[in-house]
Scaffold this motif. Sequence first.
Motif, PDB file in Angstrom:
ATOM      1  N   ILE A 101       0.918  -1.049   0.694  1.00 20.42           N
ATOM      2  CA  ILE A 101       0.434  -0.134   0.119  1.00 20.42           C
ATOM      3  C   ILE A 101       0.747   0.947  -0.526  1.00 20.42           C
ATOM      4  O   ILE A 101       0.622   2.419  -0.572  1.00 20.42           O
ATOM      5  N   GLU A 102       1.991   1.688   0.581  1.00 16.36           N
ATOM      6  CA  GLU A 102       2.894   2.157   0.917  1.00 16.36           C
ATOM      7  C   GLU A 102       3.218   2.089  -0.469  1.00 16.36           C
ATOM      8  O   GLU A 102       3.990   3.569  -1.083  1.00 16.36           O
ATOM      9  N   TYR A 103       4.327   1.253  -1.594  1.00 19.87           N
ATOM     10  CA  TYR A 103       4.534   1.716  -2.720  1.00 19.87           C
ATOM     11  C   TYR A 103       3.617   2.115  -3.575  1.00 19.87           C
ATOM     12  O   TYR A 103       4.581   2.993  -3.932  1.00 19.87           O
ATOM     13  N   HIS A 106       3.419   5.620  -3.070  1.00 23.05           N
ATOM     14  CA  HIS A 106       4.317   6.064  -3.521  1.00 23.05           C
ATOM     15  C   HIS A 106       4.885   7.082  -5.111  1.00 23.05           C
ATOM     16  O   HIS A 106       4.615   7.213  -5.966  1.00 23.05           O
ATOM     17  N   MET A 107       4.001   5.377  -5.654  1.00 23.09           N
ATOM     18  CA  MET A 107       4.202   5.433  -7.015  1.00 23.09           C
ATOM     19  C   MET A 107       2.997   6.599  -7.887  1.00 23.09           C
ATOM     20  O   MET A 107       3.977   6.741  -8.924  1.00 23.09           O
ATOM     21  N   ASP A 113       3.525  13.719 -10.610  1.00 25.93           N
ATOM     22  CA  ASP A 113       4.431  14.525 -10.038  1.00 25.93           C
ATOM     23  C   ASP A 113       5.197  15.092 -12.011  1.00 25.93           C
ATOM     24  O   ASP A 113       5.191  16.126 -12.736  1.00 25.93           O
ATOM     25  N   VAL A 114       5.112  13.758 -12.475  1.00 24.47           N
ATOM     26  CA  VAL A 114       5.400  13.386 -13.757  1.00 24.47           C
ATOM     27  C   VAL A 114       4.292  14.189 -14.958  1.00 24.47           C
ATOM     28  O   VAL A 114       4.479  14.399 -15.556  1.00 24.47           O
ATOM     29  N   VAL A 115       2.789  13.957 -14.651  1.00 25.62           N
ATOM     30  CA  VAL A 115       1.303  14.111 -15.075  1.00 25.62           C
ATOM     31  C   VAL A 115       1.402  15.511 -15.165  1.00 25.62           C
ATOM     32  O   VAL A 115       1.507  17.167 -16.311  1.00 25.62           O
TER      33      VAL A 115
END
Length: 134
Positions: A101-103, A106-107, A113-115
Amino acid sequence: MRKNSIKNIRINSEVQKELSNIIRTEVKDPRIHPMTSVVAVEVAPDLKSCKAYISVLGNEKAAEDTLEGLKNAVGYIRRALARSVNLRNTPEITFILDQSIEYGVHMTRLIDDVVGKEEVSDDGMNTEGDEGSC
């Protein structure tokens, strides 16, 4: 009983529900973080062992403390599970820290951020292109 039989799937879901309830309401160890959830449970087909995947919403220290608290309370948790779930054998519980869930969070942040950066650069290009065509 096979590992993916309907009976085993029902046992897994029932044990997961009861473990979650026991950890949330009955275990009073201060090391166990209040935002602890049981993500998945895998009970062996012979009902002798059980892997419980635990997720903790917090920092790394809180996750380690929670896992240590659960390992120390495993006898009490197993006894409470035996009282609430009627099985031939009450499985030995092994707690495993699950960080999926944490991963995933994060993803998602990285993708956002990229979008966000692409939208800013696209907006800058569109305004220049519109001015040139007029």
